[in-house]
Motif scaffolding. Structure first.
Motif, mmCIF file in Angstrom:
data_model
loop_
_atom_site.group_PDB
_atom_site.id
_atom_site.type_symbol
_atom_site.label_atom_id
_atom_site.label_comp_id
_atom_site.label_asym_id
_atom_site.label_seq_id
_atom_site.Cartn_x
_atom_site.Cartn_y
_atom_site.Cartn_z
ATOM 1 N N LYS A 399 1.533 0.476 -0.186
ATOM 2 C CA LYS A 399 1.123 0.268 1.366
ATOM 3 C C LYS A 399 1.300 1.444 2.332
ATOM 4 N N ALA A 400 2.324 2.209 1.791
ATOM 5 C CA ALA A 400 2.572 3.439 2.814
ATOM 6 C C ALA A 400 1.640 4.567 2.388
ATOM 7 N N TYR A 401 0.782 4.455 1.219
ATOM 8 C CA TYR A 401 0.071 5.569 0.883
ATOM 9 C C TYR A 401 -1.288 5.554 1.995
ATOM 10 N N SER A 402 -1.683 6.866 2.591
ATOM 11 C CA SER A 402 -2.517 7.082 3.402
ATOM 12 C C SER A 402 -3.683 6.366 3.207
ATOM 13 N N GLY A 403 -4.229 6.724 1.852
ATOM 14 C CA GLY A 403 -5.471 6.025 1.226
ATOM 15 C C GLY A 403 -5.482 4.535 0.929
ATOM 16 N N TYR A 404 -4.439 3.844 1.305
ATOM 17 C CA TYR A 404 -4.592 2.382 0.661
ATOM 18 C C TYR A 404 -5.461 1.638 1.618
ATOM 19 N N ASP A 405 -6.312 0.826 0.982
ATOM 20 C CA ASP A 405 -7.331 -0.195 1.461
ATOM 21 C C ASP A 405 -7.051 -1.351 0.900
ATOM 22 N N ALA A 406 -6.618 -2.526 1.473
ATOM 23 C CA ALA A 406 -6.420 -3.802 1.033
ATOM 24 C C ALA A 406 -7.509 -4.255 0.531
ATOM 25 N N SER A 407 -8.779 -4.193 1.091
ATOM 26 C CA SER A 407 -10.030 -4.674 0.505
ATOM 27 C C SER A 407 -10.519 -4.142 -0.939
ATOM 28 N N GLN A 408 -9.824 -2.898 -1.174
ATOM 29 C CA GLN A 408 -10.187 -2.279 -2.531
ATOM 30 C C GLN A 408 -9.164 -2.696 -3.615
ATOM 31 N N LEU A 409 -7.873 -3.106 -2.979
ATOM 32 C CA LEU A 409 -6.697 -3.476 -4.106
ATOM 33 C C LEU A 409 -6.159 -4.522 -3.653
ATOM 34 N N LYS A 410 -6.076 -5.544 -4.400
ATOM 35 C CA LYS A 410 -5.654 -6.964 -4.106
ATOM 36 C C LYS A 410 -4.252 -6.914 -4.792
ATOM 37 N N ILE A 411 -3.227 -7.267 -4.083
ATOM 38 C CA ILE A 411 -1.687 -7.267 -4.318
ATOM 39 C C ILE A 411 -1.470 -8.387 -4.733
ATOM 40 N N LEU A 412 -0.861 -9.027 -6.141
ATOM 41 C CA LEU A 412 -0.313 -10.474 -6.045
ATOM 42 C C LEU A 412 1.078 -10.331 -6.309
ATOM 43 N N ARG A 413 1.785 -11.361 -6.330
ATOM 44 C CA ARG A 413 3.309 -11.427 -6.862
ATOM 45 C C ARG A 413 3.436 -12.569 -8.011
ATOM 46 N N ALA A 414 4.263 -12.145 -8.882
ATOM 47 C CA ALA A 414 4.282 -13.125 -10.116
ATOM 48 C C ALA A 414 5.954 -13.145 -10.057
#
Length: 464
Positions: A399-414
């Motif tokens: 999320k700190a990466y300047s190119g992060y795009d939440a619409s392109q990379l979904k993050i889930l926790r297990a």
């Protein structure tokens, strides 16, 4: 039996030998030393119950003394101490023993001191297991008798009586084994050096210095193989003692193996290249496996012919837990890449695929930064499922990466690996790829990456 080996076993009769760590690398050796008349004490931080009553009874029946549980390192009474590779080398108990004239060594150091045959050893942050295996397979294909060990295969010291002068010992060595070694192999291979095991080493310099021991003690008639696409490995070239081979997938090398712009793998000696094969013929996927083959070619050249190299390349299907296809179900392919215990290894695994993946990552914290992983996750992953103690750190890095795009990379926790597999199954559609490529060690939940990978395969195969 080689005369040096015979002399060693004759000399240890009645000698007090303490072996620290009752694990895979020591169990056979403990019995072998006792068989030759040494007074053996086996020490382990685990209790009798944790080790197993049968194992303990077997050792005691051989006259081996056991020191287990808390205080297992207190008041060691021995003339020779063999430490387990996983123990820090620089610690007060070993310093005191050395001051008192005790020999502090290891199973692997002892093997290198006594080995009667040519030795080939591989180290690196990534790729060393596959490279070691490829070297062994090519030599076998060429008709050589090969003994493979170190971090893979069987411990070699218990087998040393059966090793002949014309054999080859092919060994994978970790920084933990190399840190105290003062003898280098005949042929040393360094695949690459990137940050790793910084939870154990005091700093990156200690880690690098440990790796360098694989070639620092070589002689004029030795060979060092360096992966020169890696800046640190390339920097060792001025310190090598004998013949130096380089390998690269980016540019030609004068002496060594390289991938040409035409996709052909070449072996060059003194600037005279010869074709070996087309890289596309290699059965193992990914550019990192092309690098592994280049390293192996450099190591075996002169001991195996081009035909043996080619035959292994087109037939060898890989090592378990390394981008291993587990199953295809409902059009979804599931891969086990549990060996990926560093971000660089996960990056290499992601680059083996032409499409975006569903990735399961996270685990034990080796104090390695995850920031370099973030751009590759954005490029190659569409769903990132995080678990383990590093889940927060990986998510923060992404999320700190300047190119992060939440619409392109979904993050889930297990909460754990079973939960991660279920989440991945719920996200996957026909044509998708799911890969377990954790970028972390397994010690927060499993004893090793093999156990983690095996559990993952069981979970995937159990999906209805």
């Amino acid at each position: 039996m080689d005369s040096r080996v015979q002399h060693f076993f004759e000399q240890i009769k009645g000698v007090k030998i303490c072996i620290i760590g009752i694990g895979v690398s020591h169990s056979d050796l403990i019995s072998r030393l006792a068989e030759y008349g040494a007074k053996v004490t086996a020490c382990d931080k685990r209790s009798r119950e944790e080790l197993g009553e049968a194992l303990c009874n077997n050792f005691e029946a051989q006259g081996i003394e056991l020191r287990l549980g808390p205080g297992y390192l207190d008041s060691i009474d021995a003339e020779i101490v063999l430490r387990t590779p996983g123990m820090k080398f620089y610690q007060p108990v070993f310093d005191e023993l050395r001051r008192n004239g005790v020999v502090v060594t290891s199973e692997m150091e002892l093997f290198f001191d006594l080995c009667p045959c040519k030795t080939i050893a591989v180290t690196g942050s990534d790729g060393k297991t596959t490279t070691t295996t490829l070297i062994a397979e090519i030599l076998k294909e060429a008709g050589r008798r090969v003994h493979i060990g170190g971090n893979i295969g069987r411990p070699l010291m218990p087998l040393i009586r059966d090793i002949r002068e014309n054999d080859f010992a092919v060994v994978e060595l970790s920084s933990f084994q190399l840190i105290s070694m003062r003898q280098s192999p005949d042929i040393a291979v360094i695949t690459n050096i990137t940050p790793n095991h910084l939870d154990i080493h005091k700093d990156m310099q200690e880690y690098v210095d440990a790796k360098k021991n694989i070639f620092l003690h070589q002689g004029a008639f030795s060979r060092t193989v360096l992966g020169v696409d890696n800046e640190l490995a390339a920097s060792f070239e001025n310190e090598t003692r004998g013949q130096t081979f380089s390998f690269s997938v980016k540019h030609p090398v004068r002496t060594g193996a390289y991938l040409g712009e035409d996709g052909i793998i070449y072996l060059s000696v003194n600037g005279k290249p010869q074709k070996i094969m087309h890289a596309s013929e290699i059965k193992l996927p990914g550019m990192h496996n092309v690098e592994n083959y280049l390293a192996a070619i450099c190591a075996v050249w002169g001991y195996a012919d081009a035909e043996a190299i080619y035959n292994v390349a087109v037939e060898f299907g890989g090592v378990e837990h390394r981008i291993e296809l587990v199953r295809e179900r409902n059009g979804v392919k599931w891969y086990n890449d549990s060996i990926a215990t560093t971000p660089t290894r996960t990056i290499a695994g992601l680059d083996s695929f032409a499409q975006k993946l569903i990735l399961i990552a996270g685990g034990y914290d080796k104090k390695i930064p995850f920031e370099p992983l973030a751009p590759k996750l954005m490029e190659k992953v569409k769903v990132l499922i995080l678990t383990g103690t590093t889940a927060d750190k990986i998510e923060q890095a992404v999320k700190a990466y300047s190119g992060y795009d939440a619409s392109q990379l979904k993050i889930l926790r297990a909460k754990d690996l079973p939960d991660a597999v279920q989440l991945a199954d719920g996200q996957a559609k026909d044509g998708d790829i799911v890969s377990l490529s954790p970028a972390c060690a397994s010690f927060d939940a499993y004893p090793n990456f093999e156990s983690r990978g095996q559990h993952f395969k069981e979970l995937v195969r159990a999906l209805s």
